[in-house]
Design a protein around this motif. Structure first.
Motif, PDB file in Angstrom:
ATOM      1  N   SER A 224      42.496  36.219  34.201  1.00  0.00           N
ATOM      2  CA  SER A 224      43.751  36.211  34.948  1.00  0.00           C
ATOM      3  C   SER A 224      44.900  36.118  33.955  1.00  0.00           C
ATOM      4  O   SER A 224      44.712  35.785  32.798  1.00  0.00           O
ATOM      5  CB  SER A 224      43.780  35.049  35.935  1.00  0.00           C
ATOM      6  OG  SER A 224      43.608  33.835  35.253  1.00  0.00           O
TER       7      SER A 224
ATOM      8  N   GLU B 223      37.711  38.819  38.938  1.00  0.00           N
ATOM      9  CA  GLU B 223      36.554  37.939  38.808  1.00  0.00           C
ATOM     10  C   GLU B 223      35.298  38.759  39.029  1.00  0.00           C
ATOM     11  O   GLU B 223      35.218  39.540  39.980  1.00  0.00           O
ATOM     12  CB  GLU B 223      36.634  36.814  39.834  1.00  0.00           C
ATOM     13  CG  GLU B 223      35.532  35.798  39.692  1.00  0.00           C
ATOM     14  CD  GLU B 223      35.728  34.605  40.611  1.00  0.00           C
ATOM     15  OE1 GLU B 223      34.715  34.044  41.023  1.00  0.00           O
ATOM     16  OE2 GLU B 223      36.879  34.241  40.898  1.00  0.00           O
TER      17      GLU B 223
ATOM     18  N   GLU C 221      44.560  38.913  38.627  1.00  0.00           N
ATOM     19  CA  GLU C 221      43.291  38.266  38.334  1.00  0.00           C
ATOM     20  C   GLU C 221      42.129  39.179  38.704  1.00  0.00           C
ATOM     21  O   GLU C 221      42.222  39.940  39.654  1.00  0.00           O
ATOM     22  CB  GLU C 221      43.258  36.960  39.136  1.00  0.00           C
ATOM     23  CG  GLU C 221      41.955  36.320  39.349  1.00  0.00           C
ATOM     24  CD  GLU C 221      42.099  35.006  40.110  1.00  0.00           C
ATOM     25  OE1 GLU C 221      42.867  34.135  39.680  1.00  0.00           O
ATOM     26  OE2 GLU C 221      41.447  34.875  41.136  1.00  0.00           O
TER      27      GLU C 221
ATOM     28  N   GLU D 201      30.756  38.631  38.660  1.00  0.00           N
ATOM     29  CA  GLU D 201      29.577  37.801  38.481  1.00  0.00           C
ATOM     30  C   GLU D 201      28.416  38.734  38.185  1.00  0.00           C
ATOM     31  O   GLU D 201      28.206  39.719  38.888  1.00  0.00           O
ATOM     32  CB  GLU D 201      29.305  36.975  39.735  1.00  0.00           C
ATOM     33  CG  GLU D 201      28.215  35.959  39.531  1.00  0.00           C
ATOM     34  CD  GLU D 201      28.121  34.965  40.671  1.00  0.00           C
ATOM     35  OE1 GLU D 201      27.120  34.242  40.714  1.00  0.00           O
ATOM     36  OE2 GLU D 201      29.036  34.906  41.511  1.00  0.00           O
TER      37      GLU D 201
ATOM     38  N   VAL E 152      35.078  31.054  31.903  1.00  0.00           N
ATOM     39  CA  VAL E 152      33.678  31.285  32.232  1.00  0.00           C
ATOM     40  C   VAL E 152      33.172  30.050  32.946  1.00  0.00           C
ATOM     41  O   VAL E 152      33.416  28.936  32.513  1.00  0.00           O
ATOM     42  CB  VAL E 152      32.844  31.534  30.961  1.00  0.00           C
ATOM     43  CG1 VAL E 152      31.387  31.725  31.306  1.00  0.00           C
ATOM     44  CG2 VAL E 152      33.382  32.733  30.204  1.00  0.00           C
TER      45      VAL E 152
ATOM     46  N   MET F 178      42.808  34.548  46.490  1.00  0.00           N
ATOM     47  CA  MET F 178      42.581  33.973  45.158  1.00  0.00           C
ATOM     48  C   MET F 178      42.283  32.492  45.277  1.00  0.00           C
ATOM     49  O   MET F 178      42.438  31.896  46.336  1.00  0.00           O
ATOM     50  CB  MET F 178      43.807  34.176  44.277  1.00  0.00           C
ATOM     51  CG  MET F 178      45.037  33.450  44.781  1.00  0.00           C
ATOM     52  SD  MET F 178      46.556  33.948  43.986  1.00  0.00           S
ATOM     53  CE  MET F 178      46.709  35.616  44.549  1.00  0.00           C
TER      54      MET F 178
ATOM     55  N   ALA G 228      40.900  33.914  29.836  1.00  0.00           N
ATOM     56  CA  ALA G 228      39.544  34.148  30.326  1.00  0.00           C
ATOM     57  C   ALA G 228      38.892  32.804  30.568  1.00  0.00           C
ATOM     58  O   ALA G 228      39.042  31.883  29.781  1.00  0.00           O
ATOM     59  CB  ALA G 228      38.733  34.948  29.311  1.00  0.00           C
TER      60      ALA G 228
ATOM     61  N   LYS H 245      29.546  33.925  35.754  1.00  0.00           N
ATOM     62  CA  LYS H 245      30.773  34.258  36.479  1.00  0.00           C
ATOM     63  C   LYS H 245      31.904  34.300  35.461  1.00  0.00           C
ATOM     64  O   LYS H 245      32.056  33.379  34.667  1.00  0.00           O
ATOM     65  CB  LYS H 245      31.058  33.215  37.548  1.00  0.00           C
ATOM     66  CG  LYS H 245      32.250  33.578  38.428  1.00  0.00           C
ATOM     67  CD  LYS H 245      32.571  32.484  39.405  1.00  0.00           C
ATOM     68  CE  LYS H 245      31.745  32.627  40.645  1.00  0.00           C
ATOM     69  NZ  LYS H 245      32.167  31.686  41.699  1.00  0.00           N
ATOM     70  N   LEU H 246      32.684  35.364  35.479  1.00  0.00           N
ATOM     71  CA  LEU H 246      33.779  35.545  34.532  1.00  0.00           C
ATOM     72  C   LEU H 246      35.041  35.899  35.306  1.00  0.00           C
ATOM     73  O   LEU H 246      35.047  36.825  36.115  1.00  0.00           O
ATOM     74  CB  LEU H 246      33.445  36.670  33.544  1.00  0.00           C
ATOM     75  CG  LEU H 246      34.504  37.051  32.533  1.00  0.00           C
ATOM     76  CD1 LEU H 246      34.720  35.904  31.555  1.00  0.00           C
ATOM     77  CD2 LEU H 246      34.090  38.300  31.792  1.00  0.00           C
ATOM     78  N   ARG H 247      36.110  35.128  35.072  1.00  0.00           N
ATOM     79  CA  ARG H 247      37.391  35.403  35.721  1.00  0.00           C
ATOM     80  C   ARG H 247      38.426  35.576  34.627  1.00  0.00           C
ATOM     81  O   ARG H 247      38.572  34.728  33.754  1.00  0.00           O
ATOM     82  CB  ARG H 247      37.788  34.268  36.647  1.00  0.00           C
ATOM     83  CG  ARG H 247      39.138  34.537  37.326  1.00  0.00           C
ATOM     84  CD  ARG H 247      39.551  33.491  38.299  1.00  0.00           C
ATOM     85  NE  ARG H 247      39.491  32.190  37.676  1.00  0.00           N
ATOM     86  CZ  ARG H 247      39.233  31.070  38.343  1.00  0.00           C
ATOM     87  NH1 ARG H 247      39.001  31.105  39.620  1.00  0.00           N
ATOM     88  NH2 ARG H 247      39.205  29.920  37.713  1.00  0.00           N
TER      89      ARG H 247
ATOM     90  N   GLU I 196      39.489  28.420  47.887  1.00  0.00           N
ATOM     91  CA  GLU I 196      38.678  29.308  47.059  1.00  0.00           C
ATOM     92  C   GLU I 196      38.973  30.754  47.437  1.00  0.00           C
ATOM     93  O   GLU I 196      39.425  31.028  48.544  1.00  0.00           O
ATOM     94  CB  GLU I 196      37.187  29.027  47.275  1.00  0.00           C
ATOM     95  CG  GLU I 196      36.751  27.644  46.843  1.00  0.00           C
ATOM     96  CD  GLU I 196      36.807  27.468  45.349  1.00  0.00           C
ATOM     97  OE1 GLU I 196      36.538  28.430  44.599  1.00  0.00           O
ATOM     98  OE2 GLU I 196      37.141  26.352  44.918  1.00  0.00           O
ATOM     99  N   TYR I 197      38.636  31.675  46.557  1.00  0.00           N
ATOM    100  CA  TYR I 197      38.740  33.096  46.858  1.00  0.00           C
ATOM    101  C   TYR I 197      37.865  33.403  48.064  1.00  0.00           C
ATOM    102  O   TYR I 197      36.713  32.978  48.130  1.00  0.00           O
ATOM    103  CB  TYR I 197      38.294  33.924  45.655  1.00  0.00           C
ATOM    104  CG  TYR I 197      38.161  35.398  45.981  1.00  0.00           C
ATOM    105  CD1 TYR I 197      39.284  36.203  46.045  1.00  0.00           C
ATOM    106  CD2 TYR I 197      36.927  35.956  46.267  1.00  0.00           C
ATOM    107  CE1 TYR I 197      39.178  37.546  46.362  1.00  0.00           C
ATOM    108  CE2 TYR I 197      36.803  37.291  46.583  1.00  0.00           C
ATOM    109  CZ  TYR I 197      37.930  38.076  46.632  1.00  0.00           C
ATOM    110  OH  TYR I 197      37.823  39.403  46.965  1.00  0.00           O
TER     111      TYR I 197
END
Length: 159
Positions: free
Chosen positions: A40, A29, A27, A31, A51, A90, A49, A36-38, A150-151
């Motif tokens: 994985s 991530e 993954e 910003e 958003v 993660m 993807a 914010k774009l992740r 959360e990460y």
């Protein structure tokens, strides 16, 4: 936001997917400008993807300390974490043992070596071990079994 900022840059998503493959990562991530774009992947062939809008700019209320459990294999949950705590790698669900019938990987007071498994974080149906980044004694465990994390969220304090 302007219309230009609302349009996703598919080239950026492709670049992030390439970084996932080349770096054998699960993954990534990023910003940028409030977006914010992740990206994985579930397997070596599927890339997703997502958003999301930025999180509110307020700090969450401090979690109250829970009463310390008693008995063998108990895990106490502390309320505040220092910066040197082991953090979640993660977003996912944390599990303190391999399965519901097993005892936790670690308890407060246990001695651990660098690389020892402390707990698991499940993300996208994959169980990822969280390992000790240093040797020491487990001083606090900041999460409960099956809790979403959360990460970067503090999980364990090792001193």
């Amino acid at each position: 936001m302007s219309a230009a900022k609302n349009k996703l840059d598919t080239g950026l998503i492709r670049e992030l997917a390439a970084i996932l493959r080349e770096g054998d990562l699960g993954e990534i991530e990023i910003e940028h400008d409030g977006l914010k774009l992740r990206v994985s992947r579930q397997s070596s062939h599927v890339v997703h993807a997502a958003v999301a809008t930025p999180a509110p700019a307020y700090a969450p209320a401090a979690q109250a300390a829970l009463p310390a459990p008693t008995g063998p294999g108990s895990v106490a949950v502390a309320s505040a974490a220092p910066d040197n705590a082991v953090k979640s790698p993660m977003v996912g669900t944390v599990y303190l043992s391999a399965d519901p019938q097993s005892k936790p990987y670690v308890n407060i007071g246990d001695k651990v070596k660098k690389g020892d498994t402390l707990m698991l974080v499940e993300a996208m149906k994959t169980f990822n071990p969280v390992e000790a980044d240093r040797a020491g004694t487990v001083k606090a465990i900041y999460v409960q079994n099956a809790q979403p994390v959360e990460y970067g969220e503090p999980l364990v304090l090792i001193e």
